[in-house]
Design an enzyme around this catalytic site. Structure first.
Site, mmCIF file in Angstrom:
data_model
loop_
_atom_site.group_PDB
_atom_site.id
_atom_site.type_symbol
_atom_site.label_atom_id
_atom_site.label_comp_id
_atom_site.label_asym_id
_atom_site.label_seq_id
_atom_site.Cartn_x
_atom_site.Cartn_y
_atom_site.Cartn_z
ATOM 1 N N GLN A 139 0.859 -1.169 0.000
ATOM 2 C CA GLN A 139 0.000 0.000 0.000
ATOM 3 C C GLN A 139 0.902 1.227 0.000
ATOM 4 O OE1 GLN A 139 -3.807 -0.676 1.696
ATOM 5 N NE2 GLN A 139 -3.946 0.354 -0.256
ATOM 6 N N THR A 195 -1.083 -2.532 7.722
ATOM 7 C CA THR A 195 -1.070 -3.993 7.716
ATOM 8 C C THR A 195 -1.968 -4.445 6.568
ATOM 9 O OG1 THR A 195 -0.625 -3.945 10.075
ATOM 10 C CG2 THR A 195 -1.357 -6.042 9.184
ATOM 11 N N HIS A 196 -1.625 -3.981 5.386
ATOM 12 C CA HIS A 196 -2.384 -4.285 4.187
ATOM 13 C C HIS A 196 -1.462 -4.976 3.181
ATOM 14 C CE1 HIS A 196 -5.077 -0.539 5.252
ATOM 15 N NE2 HIS A 196 -5.219 -1.523 6.099
ATOM 16 N N ASN A 197 -0.890 -6.091 3.596
ATOM 17 C CA ASN A 197 -0.021 -6.868 2.712
ATOM 18 C C ASN A 197 -0.902 -7.785 1.870
ATOM 19 O OD1 ASN A 197 0.925 -6.772 5.731
ATOM 20 N ND2 ASN A 197 2.769 -6.480 4.534
#
Lengths: 249, 571
Positions: free
Chosen positions: B332, B500-502
């Site tokens: 992101q 925490t947008h993996n």
């Protein structure tokens, strides 16, 4: 507190100090031991007047050392107070208990990096890969504080805590900018850690030993632990008396 | 000696949103499900002392213990990957509810453009618009096909919101109305309207009002207490698996949830999964759980790692661009933001909710013309009010020292006198961004750590500059006395928290040569293995991902039911 009272306190302390040295038997150990004790019990210094006063009012049993030596503690007090000095806004790091907070954190799981990946092999990496050393936070602190002293002696021939505030700032800036070259740790890495734990000590819940009486929060109008903000969320700024987790017990 | 358990219909690995949704859907329809969760049991009562920034936000109370397992990182293949020894860029959840416990609750739908990104980009701008090495692909499903599952997730979680004027078509409105508006949200709304944009209230999993969902689960309304991100909700107002889908699964009597159970391998024979092998962390015992269907619902990284260590699917090879497991890792682009400082206005920055805010999509997806821009896609721009906790939020104007008298004075002054406009920039996949097994570093069981090879590209740098400029414009319109905006994105830095947008690693598509799973999250190479989560995203959109993870989990649950009756490939 009146002046008489202060004198009386000092007298009592001198007596109890003598009693302590006598009963512990350490005084016979000679010069080296005497030095340690001198550092352990700095009762007659001006610095500790405030602590003594506070202690006479309500004794805070939390304010003793788990990790630092007395000398290290003095350096931490001086350094954190430069990072967040007492001013017209209110207390600085020292009066907010930050040095005790740091001591207590380093004594526990944070100091031991117990939830970090500390397995070998260790290689130097890029800045973007993060910390890659083998030393734990408590070890970094110990080395960092010693190097701070060494550098103070080298540059100004004095203990860090005895320097003028301008000289202290000068030393800290040299650490922050890596002007000081150390072989074991990164000077700026140590400085950033010191700055980070100082902020934690200022603003964490008072249960951890810093932010005494929530005065860190109060200075910036942070209300701490409130159960809800339903009444203020749609409104303009409102000053709210802070609450801590202690209020939940 | 491995202990062997009796066979079950379905075994689920990781009990967060994906695992919780699938467990509740399957058990309601009569299947027996075993849920294996590496971490501990959680309940709302755990959060009595949750308003503790140090413990939860800085000591990572709810997150995976990195001393047992982490991943390694390098910016490109020429470098040596080194372990992420402390937390920084992202936070991996652990325990029942997983990352669904500590999320903020911002619940978006991706745009129709996202699901057909390659064909729509080519159609509008030509093949040349896609730079060399950018491996975008269509998802093998359209927005309209996924829409009913978005609706299902939103009704289960009780999402509070109002229609996005620039979003995909909705079959129904949000189940609860939008969240309250604070003064700064009103300022953002007015300013963006004046600039000709289309503001709407952030869709929120923090309930705006008490709500009973279709499963009969009732929850209280949000109290705007400001402790969402990195915290659990003591009111149960924030939708999380523990207060929504897991009780539903438990009530059926068909759900066997085992905590402290670390799954180490997916077992398989002759092209079919036969179960999983796990270690009971409390006894050290190795246990085999046989099952007809295996569902992997852990985080992006562990989903990928389990397939690689279990030798399932073809590992991705960046040299040839062939293989699929580990392909299209994306992230992101959130740094293209700005902060405004006000000398004469004060705000209740300390109050808030994880999904409290106003947002515009005028520069998201392909909602604007990219003909003269050196990037594709975009991102939302939003003013969110998540609660500015004091250790982590000390905004000061650029040029202010980071410590000392001036820092103290300014950080105290601006704590409640600054506002930020953030961007959630999309992240495109590239041929040389991928996940594989690290050759050197091991986890606590001696299994290799996963290795991430990733850096920002020109696409990201251009996008971040673009969103930062727009964010600055909005804050100036909002009357800030001074605005600081990001100038250069810089390299990807794993030490600085971003999101925490993996995503990616086990991506979906319509072709087994270029994707690992079909649009039911079913493995092309193994009919009875489903891999669910953001690991299946072929790229990451300009939104928080959980709404799409939830929708894909509902679709996977439907697929598993069909498979359990008929077998075979579902697509």
């Amino acid at each position: 507190m009146t002046k008489d009272n202060e004198n009386k306190t000092s007298e009592e302390e001198r007596i109890s100090r003598r009693r302590f040295i006598k009963s512990s038997g350490v005084a016979v150990g000679g010069l080296a031991v005497g030095g340690v004790i001198g550092g352990l019990i700095p009762w007659r210094t001006e610095d500790n007047k405030q602590q003594r006063q506070a202690a006479n009012e309500t004794k805070n049993y939390n304010q003793a050392l788990m990790f630092f030596s007395q000398a290290e503690f003095k350096t931490v007090e001086a350094a954190t107070e430069r990072i967040f000095p007492k001013d017209h806004n209110g207390p600085g790091a020292k009066d907010l208990g930050v040095p005790f907070y740091i001591d207590h954190q380093l004594a526990g799981s944070y100091g031991f990096n117990s939830r970090d990946y500390m397995e070998p092999p260790f290689f130097h990496g890029e800045k973007e890969q993060g910390y890659q050393g083998r030393l734990k936070r408590r070890e970094i602190f110990r080395v960092g504080l010693r190097e701070l002293q060494n550098y103070s002696h080298q540059k100004y021939k004095k203990e860090f805590s005895e320097l003028s505030t301008e000289e202290q700032d000068d030393i800290l800036k040299d650490f922050e900018s890596d002007k000081v070259k150390l072989s074991t740790i990164s000077a700026s890495g140590f400085f950033n850690m010191l700055r980070g734990v100082t902020l934690e000590g200022l603003y964490s819940d008072p249960l951890y030993g810093g932010n005494i009486d929530m005065d860190g929060w109060r200075m910036r109008d942070y209300p701490g632990d409130q159960m809800n903000y339903l009444d203020v969320i749609e409104e303009g700024f409102k000053k709210i008396e802070p609450r801590s987790l202690r209020d939940h017990m | 000696m491995v202990k062997k358990m009796p066979k079950t219909d379905v075994v689920i690995v990781g009990v967060g949103w994906g695992g919780g949704i699938i467990a509740s859907e399957l058990t309601k329809q009569g299947l027996s499900v075993v849920g294996l969760e590496k971490g501990l049991e959680r309940s709302t009562e755990d959060y009595y002392m949750v308003h503790d920034e140090l413990r939860y936000a800085l000591r990572y109370e709810l997150f995976q213990d990195l001393s047992k397992s982490t991943l390694t990182f390098r910016s490109n293949e020429k470098k040596r990957a080194l372990p992420m020894r402390h937390y920084g860029s992202f936070l991996m959840g652990e325990g029942v509810g997983g990352a669904g416990v500590h999320w903020n609750g911002q619940t978006y739908r991706f745009l129709p453009y996202d699901f057909e990104i390659r064909s729509q980009t080519v159609e509008r701008y030509g093949e040349k618009k896609i730079p060399k090495g950018m491996t975008i692909q269509d998802w093998g499903i359209t927005y309209n096909e996924l829409e009913p599952y978005y609706d299902k997730f939103e009704k289960m979680a009780g999402i509070s919101g109002e229609e996005n004027p620039l979003g995909g078509k909705r079959s129904d409105k949000y189940p609860t109305g939008p969240m309250k508006h604070s003064p700064q949200m009103k300022m953002f709304t007015e300013a963006t309207k004046k600039l000709g944009y289309h503001p709407y209230t952030v869709p929120s999993a923090n309930l705006s009002e008490p709500y009973t969902n279709p499963d009969g689960i009732s929850r209280a309304a949000c109290q705007y207490c400001s402790f969402c991100e990195r915290f659990g909700c003591e009111y149960g107002a924030k939708a999380d698996p523990v207060v929504t889908v897991i009780p539903v699964a438990n009530k059926t009597g068909k759900f066997d949830l085992r905590t402290h159970s670390w799954v180490r391998r997916i077992l398989h024979k002759d092209g079919k999964a036969t179960g999983v092998l796990y270690t009971d962390l409390t006894t050290g015992e190795e246990i085999e759980q046989p099952a007809d269907v295996v569902v992997i619902t852990s985080y992006v990284f562990n989903n990928t790692k389990l397939l690689l260590t279990s030798k399932i699917g073809r590992p991705y090879d960046p040299a040839t661009g062939t293989g699929v497991i580990g392909k299209n890792y994306a992230y992101q682009v959130v740094k293209g933001a700005a902060t405004g400082f006000y000398d004469d206005m004060e705000f209740n920055n300390f109050a808030g909710a994880g999904a409290l805010g106003v947002v515009i999509d005028d520069f998201n997806g392909d909602n604007f013309d990219h003909s003269d821009l050196n990037f594709i896609h975009g991102g939302y721009l939003a003013l969110t009010q998540t609660g500015a906790r004091p250790i982590q939020n000390n905004p000061v104007p650029k040029g202010t020292p980071s410590w000392g008298a001036e820092f103290k004075d300014k950080s105290l002054k601006y704590a409640n006198r600054s506002l930020s406009v953030g961007a959630m920039g999309a992240s495109m996949p590239f041929r040389h961004h991928y996940l594989d097994l690290d050759p050197t570093y091991k986890d606590t069981f001696g299994d290799p750590l996963l290795r991430m090879t990733f850096d920002f590209e020109d696409q990201d740098r251009e996008l971040a500059k673009f969103t930062a400029k727009k964010a600055r414009g909005i804050l100036e319109e909002m009357g800030a006395d001074h605005v600081d905006a990001m100038e250069e994105l810089g390299p990807y830095d794993i030490t600085v928290y971003q999101s925490t947008h993996n995503t990616g690693g086990v991506i979906m598509g319509d072709n087994p040569d270029t994707s690992a799973v079909n649009n039911y999250s079913q493995m092309w190479d193994m009919d009875n293995l489903f891999v669910v989560g953001a690991s299946s995203f072929p790229h990451n959109s300009g939104y928080n991902p959980t709404g799409t993870v939830g929708a894909l989990a509902y679709r996977a649950a439907e697929g598993i039911m069909t498979y359990s009756k008929k077998g075979g490939q579902l697509v």
